[in-house]
Design an enzyme around this catalytic site. Structure first.
Site, PDB file in Angstrom:
ATOM      1  N   HIS A  37       0.840  -1.206   0.000  1.00  0.00           N
ATOM      2  CA  HIS A  37       0.000   0.000   0.000  1.00  0.00           C
ATOM      3  C   HIS A  37       0.875   1.257   0.000  1.00  0.00           C
ATOM      4  O   HIS A  37       0.587   2.226  -0.701  1.00  0.00           O
ATOM      5  CB  HIS A  37      -0.878   0.053   1.251  1.00  0.00           C
ATOM      6  CG  HIS A  37      -1.821  -1.097   1.415  1.00  0.00           C
ATOM      7  ND1 HIS A  37      -1.699  -2.019   2.431  1.00  0.00           N
ATOM      8  CD2 HIS A  37      -2.916  -1.470   0.705  1.00  0.00           C
ATOM      9  CE1 HIS A  37      -2.673  -2.905   2.349  1.00  0.00           C
ATOM     10  NE2 HIS A  37      -3.426  -2.608   1.311  1.00  0.00           N
ATOM     11  N   ASP A 150      -3.108  -7.588  -7.571  1.00  0.00           N
ATOM     12  CA  ASP A 150      -4.499  -7.855  -7.933  1.00  0.00           C
ATOM     13  C   ASP A 150      -4.677  -7.537  -9.423  1.00  0.00           C
ATOM     14  O   ASP A 150      -5.426  -6.624  -9.789  1.00  0.00           O
ATOM     15  CB  ASP A 150      -5.428  -7.021  -7.053  1.00  0.00           C
ATOM     16  CG  ASP A 150      -5.238  -7.346  -5.582  1.00  0.00           C
ATOM     17  OD1 ASP A 150      -5.816  -8.333  -5.129  1.00  0.00           O
ATOM     18  OD2 ASP A 150      -4.468  -6.641  -4.904  1.00  0.00           O
ATOM     19  N   LYS A 184       3.229  -9.318  -0.204  1.00  0.00           N
ATOM     20  CA  LYS A 184       2.698  -8.699   1.015  1.00  0.00           C
ATOM     21  C   LYS A 184       1.189  -8.623   0.903  1.00  0.00           C
ATOM     22  O   LYS A 184       0.651  -8.309  -0.170  1.00  0.00           O
ATOM     23  CB  LYS A 184       3.275  -7.301   1.192  1.00  0.00           C
ATOM     24  CG  LYS A 184       4.770  -7.336   1.302  1.00  0.00           C
ATOM     25  CD  LYS A 184       5.305  -6.407   2.340  1.00  0.00           C
ATOM     26  CE  LYS A 184       6.794  -6.627   2.436  1.00  0.00           C
ATOM     27  NZ  LYS A 184       7.419  -6.048   3.574  1.00  0.00           N
ATOM     28  N   SER A 185       0.525  -8.916   2.002  1.00  0.00           N
ATOM     29  CA  SER A 185      -0.939  -8.868   2.017  1.00  0.00           C
ATOM     30  C   SER A 185      -1.385  -8.652   3.453  1.00  0.00           C
ATOM     31  O   SER A 185      -0.777  -9.201   4.382  1.00  0.00           O
ATOM     32  CB  SER A 185      -1.501 -10.183   1.480  1.00  0.00           C
ATOM     33  OG  SER A 185      -2.874 -10.292   1.825  1.00  0.00           O
ATOM     34  N   SER A 186      -2.449  -7.876   3.622  1.00  0.00           N
ATOM     35  CA  SER A 186      -2.995  -7.665   4.973  1.00  0.00           C
ATOM     36  C   SER A 186      -3.380  -9.005   5.586  1.00  0.00           C
ATOM     37  O   SER A 186      -3.320  -9.201   6.791  1.00  0.00           O
ATOM     38  CB  SER A 186      -4.224  -6.769   4.901  1.00  0.00           C
ATOM     39  OG  SER A 186      -3.935  -5.599   4.177  1.00  0.00           O
TER      40      SER A 186
HETATM   41  P1  AMP Z   1      -6.314  -4.007  -0.441  1.00  0.00           P
HETATM   42  O1  AMP Z   1      -6.164  -3.193   0.806  1.00  0.00           O
HETATM   43  O2  AMP Z   1      -5.860  -5.415  -0.311  1.00  0.00           O
HETATM   44  O3  AMP Z   1      -7.671  -3.859  -1.089  1.00  0.00           O
HETATM   45  O4  AMP Z   1      -5.296  -3.371  -1.478  1.00  0.00           O
HETATM   46  C1  AMP Z   1      -5.340  -2.020  -1.812  1.00  0.00           C
HETATM   47  C2  AMP Z   1      -4.415  -1.772  -2.961  1.00  0.00           C
HETATM   48  O5  AMP Z   1      -3.092  -2.164  -2.609  1.00  0.00           O
HETATM   49  C3  AMP Z   1      -4.796  -2.577  -4.209  1.00  0.00           C
HETATM   50  O6  AMP Z   1      -4.580  -1.786  -5.354  1.00  0.00           O
HETATM   51  C4  AMP Z   1      -3.825  -3.724  -4.150  1.00  0.00           C
HETATM   52  O7  AMP Z   1      -3.548  -4.291  -5.420  1.00  0.00           O
HETATM   53  C5  AMP Z   1      -2.606  -3.049  -3.592  1.00  0.00           C
HETATM   54  N1  AMP Z   1      -1.712  -4.046  -2.999  1.00  0.00           N
HETATM   55  C6  AMP Z   1      -2.044  -5.006  -2.098  1.00  0.00           C
HETATM   56  N2  AMP Z   1      -0.965  -5.772  -1.825  1.00  0.00           N
HETATM   57  C7  AMP Z   1       0.049  -5.298  -2.581  1.00  0.00           C
HETATM   58  C8  AMP Z   1       1.417  -5.671  -2.747  1.00  0.00           C
HETATM   59  N3  AMP Z   1       1.956  -6.684  -2.096  1.00  0.00           N
HETATM   60  N4  AMP Z   1       2.174  -4.946  -3.611  1.00  0.00           N
HETATM   61  C9  AMP Z   1       1.648  -3.894  -4.285  1.00  0.00           C
HETATM   62  N5  AMP Z   1       0.360  -3.495  -4.166  1.00  0.00           N
HETATM   63  C10 AMP Z   1      -0.427  -4.186  -3.325  1.00  0.00           C
END
Ligand code: AMP
Length: 280
Positions: A37, A150, A184-186
């Site tokens: 993010h 994504d 990376k992922s929440s």
């Molecule tokens: P989310 O909070 O998971 O909905 O993600 C919000 C944004 O962050 C989306 O555009 C995701 O594609 C991006 N995002 C999530 N994880 C990553 C990552 N590891 N690297 C780059 N962008 C990310």
């Protein structure tokens, strides 16, 4: 950093920024911010006057048995991180502020809504497209930044802004990864210790798949080999492994041009996705 939770206040601020001729970049998120993010915020900040970040865990994009309740949240930490990395405005509406009444209209994604994640998450991309449409109406950004992690979402949202003549540039940022390659992922905090150790095998298997493609293997054979590699290296259930054209998300007639090799695996509480896009 200005904190806003009322949609009307967001709209009013956007209108004011427009009269001041400020360019607006938007980074929509579901919070529990990590380096991925933050790389979007940094990229946005380097090119636009004002960076708006939103945090909204959108119930419409979660299926019935998915992890909406379990989705990690830490607003205080997120506010600090977003501000430190250059966000100017944080928009954090509640569910009832975003959806004060049942929706009577939604965005229906047609293309790309029967492959990859759409197969096991029916309704997900309609939920994403609908909330992004609403957020774009409130923030009126010149550009919006999305992660290639994504990639299907990127393809679908690019189609949406094109189809609806929305004046928003969709900009993309590469996937940010842990040292062992895990994207990376929440959601990674919900992996147990063993699952966390096994989780990097998804990216490893995709990288191996890419090598097999470059060696000239046929699509079906290489997909099977990637699946076998995953079965050998993790206890996770395989949701899908697929190779399509990007951004069309179609089965390639021949293995040339821009391609996406993508996969999803399911651990006890967490479903992980990853992909590699490349040109042949
Ligand atoms: P989310 O909070 O998971 O909905 O993600 C919000 C944004 O962050 C989306 O555009 C995701 O594609 C991006 N995002 C999530 N994880 C990553 C990552 N590891 N690297 C780059 N962008 C990310």
């Amino acid at each position: 950093m200005k904190f806003i939770n009322q949609p009307q206040e967001m709209s009013a601020l956007t209108a004011q920024l427009k009269t001041e001729q400020k360019s607006i970049a938007f980074v929509p998120t579901m919070g529990f911010l990590h380096e991925g993010h933050l790389s979007l915020i940094k990229a946005a900040q380097s090119k636009y006057d004002v960076v708006v970040v939103s945090i909204f865990v959108n119930p419409r994009q979660f299926g019935e048995n998915e992890d909406f309740d379990n989705y990690p949240r830490d607003l205080e930490r997120d506010l600090k991180l977003a501000e430190e990395h250059g966000a100017h405005i944080m928009f954090h509406p509640s569910q009832s502020q975003m959806y004060p009444a049942p929706m009577r209209t939604e965005v229906n994604v047609i293309k790309g809504n029967d492959v990859l994640c759409a197969k096991s998450r029916p309704g997900h991309f309609n939920g994403v497209a609908t909330v992004v449409m609403k957020l774009f109406q409130l923030v009126k950004p010149d550009a919006a930044f999305f992660g290639m992690k994504d990639a299907q979402q990127v393809a679908i949202l690019k189609n949406m802004v094109h189809d609806f003549n929305m004046n928003v540039d969709i900009e993309t940022v590469e996937t940010s990864r842990e040292e062992d390659g895990l994207a990376k992922s929440s959601r990674n905090v919900n992996l147990n210790k063993t699952e966390r150790q096994e989780a990097a095998s998804l990216y490893k298997a995709l990288k191996k798949g890419k090598e097999l493609i470059q060696m000239g293997k046929e699509r079906e054979t290489l997909l099977l080999e990637v699946e076998n590699e995953l079965i050998a290296s993790t206890s996770a259930e395989i949701d899908y492994i697929d190779l399509l054209t990007f951004p069309e998300l179609e089965v390639p007639q021949q293995l040339t041009g821009q391609l996406i090799l993508a996969g999803a695996i399911r651990f006890q509480q967490v479903r992980l996705i990853d992909n590699i896009t490349f040109e042949l």
